[in-house]
Scaffold this motif. Structure first.
Motif, short mmCIF file in Angstrom:
data_model
loop_
_atom_site.label_atom_id
_atom_site.label_comp_id
_atom_site.label_asym_id
_atom_site.label_seq_id
_atom_site.Cartn_x
_atom_site.Cartn_y
_atom_site.Cartn_z
N VAL A 1 0.93 -1.13 0.04
CA VAL A 1 0.02 -0.08 -0.25
C VAL A 1 0.64 1.12 0.20
N GLN A 2 0.66 2.21 -0.88
CA GLN A 2 1.38 3.31 -0.90
C GLN A 2 0.24 4.71 -0.50
N PHE A 3 0.52 5.24 0.60
CA PHE A 3 -0.05 6.32 1.22
C PHE A 3 0.68 7.61 0.79
N ASN A 4 0.14 8.66 0.06
CA ASN A 4 0.88 9.51 -0.09
C ASN A 4 0.05 10.82 -0.72
N TYR A 5 0.56 11.94 -1.13
CA TYR A 5 -0.09 13.17 -1.40
C TYR A 5 0.21 13.24 -3.05
N CYS A 6 1.21 13.17 -3.64
CA CYS A 6 1.53 13.29 -5.16
C CYS A 6 1.95 12.09 -5.66
N PHE A 7 1.28 11.56 -6.64
CA PHE A 7 1.83 10.43 -7.40
C PHE A 7 2.26 10.60 -9.00
N ASP A 8 3.16 9.90 -9.29
CA ASP A 8 3.21 9.61 -10.77
C ASP A 8 3.41 8.01 -11.03
N ASP B 1 4.46 -6.71 -11.06
CA ASP B 1 2.70 -6.92 -11.31
C ASP B 1 2.36 -7.26 -9.89
N ARG B 2 2.82 -7.18 -8.84
CA ARG B 2 2.14 -7.56 -7.45
C ARG B 2 1.23 -6.23 -7.30
N PRO B 3 -0.06 -6.72 -6.63
CA PRO B 3 -1.02 -5.75 -6.15
C PRO B 3 -0.39 -4.48 -5.37
N VAL B 4 -0.83 -3.29 -5.94
CA VAL B 4 -0.52 -2.08 -5.10
C VAL B 4 -1.72 -1.23 -5.02
N LEU B 5 -2.06 -0.67 -3.72
CA LEU B 5 -3.52 -0.10 -3.33
C LEU B 5 -2.87 1.08 -3.20
N ILE B 6 -3.15 2.38 -3.69
CA ILE B 6 -3.01 3.54 -3.54
C ILE B 6 -3.83 4.39 -2.62
N VAL C 1 7.16 1.62 6.20
CA VAL C 1 7.97 2.68 6.11
C VAL C 1 7.30 3.98 5.98
N ILE C 2 7.79 4.76 7.29
CA ILE C 2 7.13 6.29 7.24
C ILE C 2 8.22 7.35 6.71
N LEU C 3 7.77 8.02 5.91
CA LEU C 3 8.60 8.70 5.07
C LEU C 3 8.22 10.32 4.73
N THR C 4 9.20 11.09 4.06
CA THR C 4 8.60 12.54 3.90
C THR C 4 8.56 12.71 2.26
N SER C 5 8.84 11.48 1.63
CA SER C 5 8.92 11.96 -0.04
C SER C 5 7.51 11.58 -0.57
N ASN C 6 7.14 12.39 -1.78
CA ASN C 6 6.16 12.18 -2.72
C ASN C 6 6.64 10.95 -3.40
N LEU C 7 5.58 10.35 -4.39
CA LEU C 7 6.02 9.20 -5.07
C LEU C 7 6.27 9.85 -6.56
N PHE D 1 -9.61 23.00 3.00
CA PHE D 1 -8.22 23.13 3.13
C PHE D 1 -7.37 21.84 3.60
N GLY D 2 -8.05 20.88 4.05
CA GLY D 2 -7.40 19.47 4.43
C GLY D 2 -6.87 18.84 3.22
N THR D 3 -5.62 18.30 3.61
CA THR D 3 -5.12 17.43 2.43
C THR D 3 -4.64 16.00 2.90
N HIS D 4 -4.55 14.98 2.03
CA HIS D 4 -4.06 13.55 2.53
C HIS D 4 -2.47 13.74 2.20
N HIS D 5 -1.79 14.14 3.44
CA HIS D 5 -0.58 14.37 3.13
C HIS D 5 0.69 13.23 3.96
N THR D 6 -0.08 12.24 4.49
CA THR D 6 0.55 11.07 4.96
C THR D 6 1.51 10.45 3.75
N LYS D 7 2.60 9.88 4.50
CA LYS D 7 3.42 9.46 3.47
C LYS D 7 3.87 8.05 4.08
N MET D 8 3.34 6.85 3.55
CA MET D 8 3.76 5.58 4.32
C MET D 8 3.45 4.59 3.34
N MET D 9 4.49 3.65 3.38
CA MET D 9 4.28 2.33 2.60
C MET D 9 4.13 1.26 3.62
#
Length: 625
Positions: A220-227, A241-246, A298-304, A279-287
């Motif tokens: 699972v990828q929790f984040n604010y910004c994705f590519d 090809d393993r399942p990923v939930l964003i 994994v808890i981090l500060t980077s966007n994807l 004005f709220g955002t989903h800003h959490t960044k966690m794997m």
């Protein structure tokens, strides 16, 4: 026109029209100037998130559209200084009702239909704008050799050395078992353009997802910004090809664009986090990584996105591999002394998302007892009674009260904060910074301090940004707007320069967010926090109704290190964290100590005013349009 202040001369573009965040009335430090003329061949406005690195340049022949996270640009080699056309003031949010968003990204949810509109509310926080890179024109891809020759010919000399501009070796980010300090499990990211010694013990996203850390089944990828396309490429081929939930917070058109991104990847599913407060955002960044061998957080500060992982300073905490519990264990089995398992399950449950139910079950089935950090989270809502201490800065205050001890002379132990974005904090320090936030971070043990501790805030100056690896475009990830800054000039007295803890890494601008309490001689730490939360009320929460209610706007997540969880009285500070040694006992503070206070000539980086007096490390100037 421009105006001098105790924090330097600022200019503001007149493109801040009446739909932007309002400027103070006459006599209240209104800083205005005519808009700089747009560069010839400028592109159409693009939609971006402020955390996404992006820039526009004055091309030689034709304009070119570039994805914000892609490090590519066209340059006029015969011109020493070029205008970088930042997307700052042309960024737009396009809800169903066409309206132009301010550079600060202020948005307000309409009660009728959930659309976002601008707000001039004094108490609202500046939040980041949603990113939608335009589709670049199709053109034949140049051969690697031709591309390399063209880049070397066009780019000006770099003060960081000739190798800075060259592509990194193909194996630069290949996963190999790094030399890690597993005591604290706190790491920085790898940075290109630096001597490799500064990357020893650092991690890239490909390292985190490497088979060396486990045989991945799902994530699972929790984040604010994705590519999403870039994210998928970071997984090893055997796991791609393993399942990923964003888990994201995008709505309406932004959500539709994210869905479109995910369409080529049938193994990628989306889960929208509820954001019911404006004005709220989903800003959490966690794997969350589920392996055949166990489970990892994994808890981090980077966007994807690519830009966040290459030339910015980022931080992360990576858990040990948690083994699966034997069948039949009770609900409380596998708990850590820090109650990390309980708090993680509570945080996941706060999403009220069916897609996360399987993950909640998986967490409960694993042994998290080795964890020695506390979880500090924010989730949107208004909380009263005992619930006020579940989230935000009151959660941090409670943990510091319960799990730290008072020290002699603690009133002289400064609180040090480091962040990449600043919200609207009020007309004076008593409104929130001192009245709530500083009080929470100043807590040590159950006894209240006699006076507020000193507070030192690390935020890059204009010169820090100008001389960075990225140059002025690094400021696109530091969204402090002139509209907010001019309303809180009092805040700038707290500012200190960004200097990474080793000269080489000082050139990688910070996107990391950390908070800590240090001894006056900066040799010991009373506690340390790495988190996604910037300096804003939206992230940390604010008290309402005569301090009987806590209101939090955003999702945030971080981990707190306290000495008692490591059987220590305090953390010794590692003054030389690079190269990383597995035998080091000092805590790897990611910036120089003691912090350097701004000089009278220093200005905090403000992203929507021009900087054209001196070119950056690439010969660019910064001219918002």
């Amino acid at each position: 026109m421009s105006q001098d202040s105790q924090h330097g001369k600022w200019d503001i573009s007149s493109s801040d029209d009446d739909q932007d965040a309002g400027l103070p009335p006459s006599g209240m430090n209104s800083l205005e100037s005519p808009r700089p003329p747009p560069a010839a061949g400028a592109r159409a406005p693009v939609q971006v998130k402020p955390e996404v690195e992006s820039r526009q340049v004055k091309p030689k022949v034709e304009s070119r559209q570039v994805k914000p996270e892609v490090e590519s640009r066209q340059v006029k080699p015969e011109v020493e200084s070029r205008q970088v056309k930042p997307e700052v003031e042309s960024w737009q949010v396009k809800p169903e009702v066409e309206s132009r968003a301010s550079p600060a990204g202020k948005r307000k949810k309409e009660a009728s239909d959930g659309g976002w509109m601008l707000s001039d509310s004094e108490g609202d926080d500046d939040e980041e704008v949603k990113s939608v890179p335009p589709n670049p024109p199709k053109r034949a891809a140049p051969t690697p050799k031709a591309k390399r020759l063209k880049v070397e010919k066009e780019r000006p000399p770099s003060p960081h050395g000739r190798l800075y501009y060259l592509d990194e070796p193909k194996d630069f980010f290949e996963s190999r078992l790094p030399s890690l300090n597993d005591t604290y499990r706190f790491y920085l990211n790898k940075v290109t353009g630096l001597d490799q010694s500064y990357n020893r013990g650092a991690l890239h996203i490909r390292d985190i997802l490497s088979p060396l850390f486990g045989t991945l089944k799902e994530s699972v990828q929790f984040n604010y910004c994705f590519d999403i396309a870039w994210m998928v490429e970071q997984y090893p081929s055997e796991f791609r090809d393993r399942p990923v939930l964003i888990v994201h917070g995008d709505k309406r058109e932004a959500k539709a664009r994210l869905v479109q991104q995910a369409q080529p990847f049938p193994h990628v599913r989306l889960c929208q986090a509820p954001l019911d407060i404006a004005f709220g955002t989903h800003h959490t960044k966690m794997m969350l990584l589920w392996y055949e061998e166990g489970f990892r957080v994994v808890i981090l500060t980077s966007n994807l996105i690519r830009a966040d992982w290459y030339q910015k300073t980022q931080g992360m905490w990576m858990s040990p591999l948690f083994p699966r519990l034997p069948a039949g264990c009770g609900a409380s089995a596998g708990e850590s002394p820090t109650f990390f398992k309980r708090d993680l399950l509570e945080y996941l449950s706060s999403y009220r998302a069916p897609d996360l139910q399987d993950w909640i079950q998986r967490v409960s089935e694993h042994d998290l007892s080795e964890t020695r950090v506390f979880l500090v989270a924010s989730t949107p809502g208004r909380y009263v009674g005992a619930d006020m201490e579940r989230w935000g800065h009151l959660r941090l205050r409670k943990l510091l009260c319960q799990h730290t001890d008072s020290v002699p002379g603690e009133e002289k132990w400064p609180v040090i904060g480091q962040f990449s974005s600043i919200g609207s904090l009020g007309l004076d320090k008593s409104k929130w910074l001192e009245g709530e936030f500083q009080r929470s971070l100043g807590t040590l043990g159950r006894s209240s301090p006699g006076s507020d501790p000193p507070m030192l805030l690390l935020y890059p100056s204009v010169e820090d940004v100008r001389t960075s690896l990225e140059g002025y475009p690094a400021g696109g990830s530091l969204p402090y707007s002139i509209q907010t800054a001019q309303k809180q000039l009092w805040l700038h007295q707290y500012f200190h320069r960004w200097k990474a803890n080793c000269t080489g890494r000082s050139h990688a601008m910070p996107h990391i967010k950390t908070y800590m309490r240090a001894s006056p001689d900066f040799t010991q730490l009373a506690w340390f926090l790495v988190t996604s939360a910037n300096l804003s009320k939206a992230a940390w929460g604010a008290l309402e109704k005569n301090q009987t209610q806590m209101m939090v706007r955003s999702y945030e997540l971080g981990v707190l290190f306290v000495p008692s969880a490591f059987d220590l009285k305090s953390f010794p500070i590692d003054s030389h964290p690079f190269p990383v040694s597995s035998s080091s006992t000092g805590f790897p503070v990611p910036f120089d100590l003691p912090p350097t206070c701004y000089s009278p000539k220093d200005q905090p980086w403000i992203w929507n005013i021009p900087y054209n007096q001196a070119p950056d490390t690439h010969g660019n100037v910064w001219v918002p349009s």
